[in-house]
Motif scaffolding. Structure first.
Motif, PDB file in Angstrom:
ATOM      1  N   ASN A   1       0.954  -1.530   0.290  1.00 56.79           N
ATOM      2  CA  ASN A   1      -0.174  -0.346   0.222  1.00 56.79           C
ATOM      3  C   ASN A   1       1.213   0.963   0.182  1.00 56.79           C
ATOM      4  OD1 ASN A   1      -2.334  -1.029  -0.228  1.00 56.79           O
ATOM      5  ND2 ASN A   1      -2.447  -1.467   2.419  1.00 56.79           N
ATOM      6  N   VAL A   2       2.096   1.365   0.366  1.00 56.48           N
ATOM      7  CA  VAL A   2       2.948   1.924   0.262  1.00 56.48           C
ATOM      8  C   VAL A   2       3.733   2.099  -0.810  1.00 56.48           C
ATOM      9  CG1 VAL A   2       5.069   3.118   1.635  1.00 56.48           C
ATOM     10  CG2 VAL A   2       2.796   2.232   2.986  1.00 56.48           C
ATOM     11  N   ASP A   3       3.950   3.163  -1.576  1.00 55.02           N
ATOM     12  CA  ASP A   3       4.640   3.214  -3.011  1.00 55.02           C
ATOM     13  C   ASP A   3       6.552   3.403  -2.012  1.00 55.02           C
ATOM     14  OD1 ASP A   3       5.721   3.395  -5.677  1.00 55.02           O
ATOM     15  OD2 ASP A   3       6.284   5.582  -4.731  1.00 55.02           O
ATOM     16  N   GLU A   4       7.093   2.313  -2.725  1.00 50.67           N
ATOM     17  CA  GLU A   4       9.385   2.444  -2.489  1.00 50.67           C
ATOM     18  C   GLU A   4       9.291   3.973  -2.838  1.00 50.67           C
ATOM     19  OE1 GLU A   4      13.456  -0.626  -3.336  1.00 50.67           O
ATOM     20  OE2 GLU A   4      11.412   0.081  -4.911  1.00 50.67           O
ATOM     21  N   ASN A   5       9.300   4.740  -3.835  1.00 49.71           N
ATOM     22  CA  ASN A   5       9.986   6.123  -4.079  1.00 49.71           C
ATOM     23  C   ASN A   5       8.838   6.906  -2.683  1.00 49.71           C
ATOM     24  OD1 ASN A   5      10.924   4.958  -6.315  1.00 49.71           O
ATOM     25  ND2 ASN A   5       9.775   5.874  -7.689  1.00 49.71           N
ATOM     26  N   ASP A   6       7.964   6.548  -2.652  1.00 46.29           N
ATOM     27  CA  ASP A   6       7.239   7.922  -1.566  1.00 46.29           C
ATOM     28  C   ASP A   6       7.844   7.583   0.101  1.00 46.29           C
ATOM     29  OD1 ASP A   6       5.414   8.571  -3.167  1.00 46.29           O
ATOM     30  OD2 ASP A   6       3.934   7.584  -2.321  1.00 46.29           O
ATOM     31  N   TYR A   7       8.309   6.313   0.226  1.00 47.29           N
ATOM     32  CA  TYR A   7       8.168   5.669   1.390  1.00 47.29           C
ATOM     33  C   TYR A   7      10.192   6.011   1.483  1.00 47.29           C
ATOM     34  CZ  TYR A   7      10.728   2.728   5.606  1.00 47.29           C
ATOM     35  OH  TYR A   7      10.990   3.200   6.440  1.00 47.29           O
ATOM     36  N   VAL A   8      11.545   5.884   0.720  1.00 48.01           N
ATOM     37  CA  VAL A   8      12.494   6.345   0.705  1.00 48.01           C
ATOM     38  C   VAL A   8      12.749   8.022   0.892  1.00 48.01           C
ATOM     39  CG1 VAL A   8      14.472   6.929  -0.687  1.00 48.01           C
ATOM     40  CG2 VAL A   8      13.060   4.811  -0.709  1.00 48.01           C
ATOM     41  N   GLU A   9      11.514   8.830   0.077  1.00 49.13           N
ATOM     42  CA  GLU A   9      11.498   9.902  -0.140  1.00 49.13           C
ATOM     43  C   GLU A   9      11.368  10.659   1.625  1.00 49.13           C
ATOM     44  OE1 GLU A   9       9.471  13.704  -2.059  1.00 49.13           O
ATOM     45  OE2 GLU A   9       9.812  11.739  -3.074  1.00 49.13           O
TER      46      GLU A   9
ATOM     47  N   GLU B   1      11.712   9.368   4.412  1.00 52.43           N
ATOM     48  CA  GLU B   1      12.822   8.675   5.637  1.00 52.43           C
ATOM     49  C   GLU B   1      14.266   9.329   4.750  1.00 52.43           C
ATOM     50  OE1 GLU B   1      12.821   6.732   8.144  1.00 52.43           O
ATOM     51  OE2 GLU B   1      10.498   7.148   7.430  1.00 52.43           O
ATOM     52  N   SER B   2      14.490  10.017   3.485  1.00 50.58           N
ATOM     53  CA  SER B   2      15.024  10.232   3.316  1.00 50.58           C
ATOM     54  C   SER B   2      15.093  11.605   4.211  1.00 50.58           C
ATOM     55  CB  SER B   2      15.454  10.942   2.274  1.00 50.58           C
ATOM     56  OG  SER B   2      15.773   9.264   1.139  1.00 50.58           O
ATOM     57  N   ASN B   3      14.215  12.999   3.080  1.00 49.15           N
ATOM     58  CA  ASN B   3      13.758  13.397   4.642  1.00 49.15           C
ATOM     59  C   ASN B   3      13.670  14.084   6.241  1.00 49.15           C
ATOM     60  OD1 ASN B   3      13.978  15.231   1.943  1.00 49.15           O
ATOM     61  ND2 ASN B   3      11.279  15.535   1.785  1.00 49.15           N
ATOM     62  N   SER B   4      13.445  13.173   6.445  1.00 49.58           N
ATOM     63  CA  SER B   4      13.587  12.408   7.953  1.00 49.58           C
ATOM     64  C   SER B   4      14.724  12.579   8.105  1.00 49.58           C
ATOM     65  CB  SER B   4      12.855  11.352   8.333  1.00 49.58           C
ATOM     66  OG  SER B   4      12.767  10.685   9.648  1.00 49.58           O
TER      67      SER B   4
ATOM     68  N   GLY C   1      18.575  19.597   7.405  1.00 51.75           N
ATOM     69  CA  GLY C   1      17.753  19.021   6.335  1.00 51.75           C
ATOM     70  C   GLY C   1      18.075  19.483   5.578  1.00 51.75           C
ATOM     71  N   THR C   2      19.389  19.835   5.056  1.00 48.99           N
ATOM     72  CA  THR C   2      20.637  20.543   4.321  1.00 48.99           C
ATOM     73  C   THR C   2      21.379  18.929   3.610  1.00 48.99           C
ATOM     74  OG1 THR C   2      22.273  20.806   5.587  1.00 48.99           O
ATOM     75  CG2 THR C   2      20.445  22.600   4.778  1.00 48.99           C
ATOM     76  N   LEU C   3      21.042  18.943   2.561  1.00 53.20           N
ATOM     77  CA  LEU C   3      22.083  17.505   2.109  1.00 53.20           C
ATOM     78  C   LEU C   3      23.297  17.892   1.818  1.00 53.20           C
ATOM     79  CD1 LEU C   3      21.487  15.507   0.393  1.00 53.20           C
ATOM     80  CD2 LEU C   3      21.770  16.711  -1.710  1.00 53.20           C
TER      81      LEU C   3
END
Length: 128
Positions: free
Chosen positions: A71-79, A81-84, A92-94
């Motif tokens: 039910n959870v899209d992998e790309n959405d999850y990665v995005e 979690e990456s932001n978190s 918050g800065t790369l």
């Protein structure tokens, strides 16, 4: 899905299998995870049930076997979690994260060159 469920590290390993093999049944999940973990089939089934309760997975029965769909899209999850991760550790800065890796010699010359090429391609794409 608006809000992503909290997924533990172990549950994430189950999700990776399901993302890689959509519409996978219980036996196939167990078989694939048995190659990379020492979890018992019962433990894997418990994690599948937890993921269903959290809303990360959906399932239906085909004969006597359950088939699982994310039910959870992998790309959405990665995005998310990456932001978190960036927010928790690098304000918050790369740039801060990459600088940390560079200053602590965590990147090889090949990785630096690869990053450079990726950035150049992105820069050129924006010019077009």
């Amino acid at each position: 899905m608006n809000k992503l469920p909290q997924i533990s590290e172990a549950e994430l390993e189950v999700m990776k299998i399901i993302w890689k093999h959509p519409s996978i049944n219980t036996n196939e999940v167990i078989k694939k995870l048995s190659k990379t973990s020492e979890w018992s089939p019962k433990t894997i089934q418990t994690m599948l049930l937890r993921l269903i309760k959290k809303g990360a997975l959906n399932h239906h029965k085909e004969g006597r076997i359950f088939v699982y769909i994310a039910n959870v899209d992998e790309n959405d999850y990665v995005e998310v979690e990456s932001n978190s991760f960036l927010n928790r550790f690098y304000n918050g800065t790369l740039n801060s994260m990459v600088l940390n890796f560079l200053e602590n010699d965590k990147l090889t010359d090949n990785e630096i060159n690869e990053l450079y090429q990726i950035l150049e391609k992105r820069k050129n794409r924006r010019k077009e």
